[in-house]
Every structure is written in structure tokens, then in C-alpha cells.
Design an enzyme around this catalytic site. Sequence first.
Site, mmCIF file in Angstrom:
data_model
loop_
_atom_site.group_PDB
_atom_site.id
_atom_site.type_symbol
_atom_site.label_atom_id
_atom_site.label_comp_id
_atom_site.label_asym_id
_atom_site.label_seq_id
_atom_site.Cartn_x
_atom_site.Cartn_y
_atom_site.Cartn_z
ATOM 1 N N ARG A 28 1.029 1.113 3.024
ATOM 2 C CA ARG A 28 -0.131 1.989 2.774
ATOM 3 C C ARG A 28 0.262 3.118 1.831
ATOM 4 O O ARG A 28 -0.465 3.454 0.903
ATOM 5 C CB ARG A 28 -0.631 2.545 4.107
ATOM 6 C CG ARG A 28 -1.762 3.568 4.025
ATOM 7 C CD ARG A 28 -2.236 3.857 5.448
ATOM 8 N NE ARG A 28 -3.018 5.076 5.559
ATOM 9 C CZ ARG A 28 -4.331 5.146 5.351
ATOM 10 N NH1 ARG A 28 -5.001 4.071 4.985
ATOM 11 N NH2 ARG A 28 -4.971 6.302 5.497
ATOM 12 N N HIS A 32 3.239 1.252 7.499
ATOM 13 C CA HIS A 32 2.716 2.470 6.871
ATOM 14 C C HIS A 32 3.309 2.681 5.480
ATOM 15 O O HIS A 32 2.673 3.275 4.607
ATOM 16 C CB HIS A 32 3.016 3.686 7.744
ATOM 17 C CG HIS A 32 2.373 4.945 7.239
ATOM 18 N ND1 HIS A 32 1.015 5.174 7.335
ATOM 19 C CD2 HIS A 32 2.891 6.027 6.615
ATOM 20 C CE1 HIS A 32 0.727 6.351 6.790
ATOM 21 N NE2 HIS A 32 1.846 6.885 6.353
ATOM 22 N N TYR A 35 0.725 11.766 -0.792
ATOM 23 C CA TYR A 35 1.068 10.521 -1.470
ATOM 24 C C TYR A 35 1.338 10.714 -2.953
ATOM 25 O O TYR A 35 1.614 9.748 -3.662
ATOM 26 C CB TYR A 35 -0.066 9.497 -1.299
ATOM 27 C CG TYR A 35 -0.263 9.047 0.123
ATOM 28 C CD1 TYR A 35 -1.188 9.687 0.938
ATOM 29 C CD2 TYR A 35 0.471 8.007 0.651
ATOM 30 C CE1 TYR A 35 -1.378 9.290 2.251
ATOM 31 C CE2 TYR A 35 0.285 7.594 1.958
ATOM 32 C CZ TYR A 35 -0.632 8.248 2.755
ATOM 33 O OH TYR A 35 -0.803 7.841 4.054
ATOM 34 N N ARG A 72 -4.418 1.077 7.500
ATOM 35 C CA ARG A 72 -3.471 1.385 8.553
ATOM 36 C C ARG A 72 -3.226 0.118 9.366
ATOM 37 O O ARG A 72 -4.072 -0.781 9.426
ATOM 38 C CB ARG A 72 -4.026 2.481 9.468
ATOM 39 C CG ARG A 72 -4.334 3.808 8.769
ATOM 40 C CD ARG A 72 -4.943 4.780 9.774
ATOM 41 N NE ARG A 72 -5.213 6.084 9.172
ATOM 42 C CZ ARG A 72 -6.374 6.431 8.617
ATOM 43 N NH1 ARG A 72 -7.381 5.548 8.582
ATOM 44 N NH2 ARG A 72 -6.543 7.625 8.094
ATOM 45 N N LYS A 118 -9.813 6.186 11.774
ATOM 46 C CA LYS A 118 -9.724 7.210 12.807
ATOM 47 C C LYS A 118 -11.111 7.794 13.069
ATOM 48 O O LYS A 118 -11.913 7.965 12.162
ATOM 49 C CB LYS A 118 -8.759 8.315 12.364
ATOM 50 C CG LYS A 118 -7.303 7.850 12.299
ATOM 51 C CD LYS A 118 -6.390 8.995 11.930
ATOM 52 C CE LYS A 118 -4.922 8.538 11.915
ATOM 53 N NZ LYS A 118 -4.007 9.641 11.551
ATOM 54 N N HIS A 175 -9.277 9.193 4.256
ATOM 55 C CA HIS A 175 -8.846 10.534 4.654
ATOM 56 C C HIS A 175 -10.037 11.486 4.699
ATOM 57 O O HIS A 175 -10.869 11.498 3.787
ATOM 58 C CB HIS A 175 -7.806 11.085 3.672
ATOM 59 C CG HIS A 175 -6.464 10.458 3.828
ATOM 60 N ND1 HIS A 175 -5.497 10.523 2.847
ATOM 61 C CD2 HIS A 175 -5.901 9.755 4.853
ATOM 62 C CE1 HIS A 175 -4.408 9.886 3.258
ATOM 63 N NE2 HIS A 175 -4.628 9.420 4.459
#
Length: 299
Positions: free
Chosen positions: A248, A245, A280, A149, A173, A271
Site C-alpha cells: 500500500r 502495508h 507517503y 489495506r 475505516k 484517508h
Amino acid sequence: MDKLLADFLRHLSLERNSSTHTVKSYREDLTQAHECWQEILGSTDYAIEAVSPRLLRRYVAWLHEKGYSKSTAARRIAAVRSFFRYLCRNGVIQTNPTLGLRSPKVDKKLPGFLSDQEVDSLLVQPEENDRFPNRDRAILEVFYSAGVRVSELVGLSLNDLKLEEGIVTVRGKGKRERYALLGAPSVEALRAWLVERDQLLAQTKKKSDAVFLNKLGTRLTVRSVGRIVGKYVNRAGLDANLSPHSLRHTFATHLLNAGAEIRSVQELLGHKRLMTTQIYTHLSKQKVQESYQKAHPRA
């Protein structure tokens, strides 16, 4: 003209270390432009100075008349721009005729990821006359190689890099840490940038452990990286809506299309839920059909 084209392609291959595919694309695009200019000028032996802004506008109109898509026309115009920037930089011509030349506005592409050819075109855009070409090249390479990211990229510090092993520690995250992988081109680009990074810190008399710095010697911001990526997206003639993004997204989509397991891609992307990774999986109908034919016993 033929010699100038050959010199430029040699520059891409040897000095820019462009892929065979990229060099082939530039050769085809510029050869076609050369043939068009010969037709318009009515001569097979013209001086490079004869390629004027007016001739280039006629070339753009010619691409439209031939029925080329906006994305194809934009890519071919981008190739011409790169060629003339090279000629100016090497003193072959004094004035760049492509300044002010407009590319056709490319329609939005959904989903926002790049093809193999578009990635090649984007990664070759940083040039020696840019302010920090090695930094910008490293940013683009790390995005595509590691699938990070933008917030993760700007947060990278020197201690996170393990270039000998080709890995980087990323904090995603929820402050979750993971290892991201670096391919050989991204490692090479990082090594080149780190040399300039040390020189920049010496000039600005700053201290920083950030991998990516701005001209003041401080850590790049998310907004700055967005502008950097947008600059080269525009230069390559790609969809202006592409963002960090999108790189990515491209990383994940290319892995999945090449047969990588979705669980592995999930781990590389950081994730928490598999459902997030599934956005994706933009496989083409052909890819789906091929997988079905190979896997289903009654296909």
C-alpha cells in the site's frame, strides 16, 4: 546452458507475461551467474548437473568478494532459485541444487516501500506448483494496483468487483466506502483466480461470497494474507520486514513520485485527512530538485 536460459526467459515473457524490465533483469542476473560458473568450473561448455550446492555456495561467496550489496546479492540468488525451480518443474533436472541455499540477510530499508524493480520481482514469484498461484498473484496485484489495506482486501466480496470497469468497492475505516482502481494485470489475475475459486467451492461444497478463499473454501484472514505476502517477499530475496502495508505504501509512493496530485492519492487511499497521506511522500532529493527547477520562477 544458453538454450536453457533462453527457454526460461521465453517462459517468463510468454507464459508468465512478465514485463520487459523483469525479463531483462533475470537475463542479466542469470548471465552473470553463468559466467561465474564457467570461471569456477574452468569450462564454457558444462552440463547443468555440474551446478551443485557447493558451486552455488561459491557463487554466493563470489558475489560477496565482488562487493555487491546484500540486496543485489539476494536478488541475484532469487533469480537463480527461480531458474532451477523451472528446470525441476519441466523435468530437466531431478534435484534442485538451490534447496537450502541461504541469501544474505538484507538490512532494513526505511521507509518500507519497494522500488519498481522489486515490485516486478515480487509479482512474478507465484508459480504453477504453488497451492493457489492465481489467487496469490491476484492478491499481490490488487495490493499494488489498488493500494488497499489488508483488512479491506480480505473483506472483498464478489459484488464489490466491477472488472469490466476496472474498479472495486472498498470498505475502509469507519465503514467508509470508496472506489479503488484495478489495472489490467490485476483484472487479468482476478479473472484467472475466480475460475479456480468456483472450482474450489465445488470441491469443498461450500458457499461463500468472499473473493479470496483458503483451501477450505472460507474467507482468508488478515494473518493468512500476511503469511502469503511474506512467503513471496522471502522468495524474491526482499527485506523480510516488508508486509502487505508495504505494498500500500509502495502504491502511494510510486503515484506521488510519478507526479500524481496528493489529493487524488488521498482519495484513492481512503484517508480522511491529508496529513495522513503526506507520510507517503518519500520523494528523493533529485525529485524535489527537479520539481523546484520546473516550478520556481527564480530557480
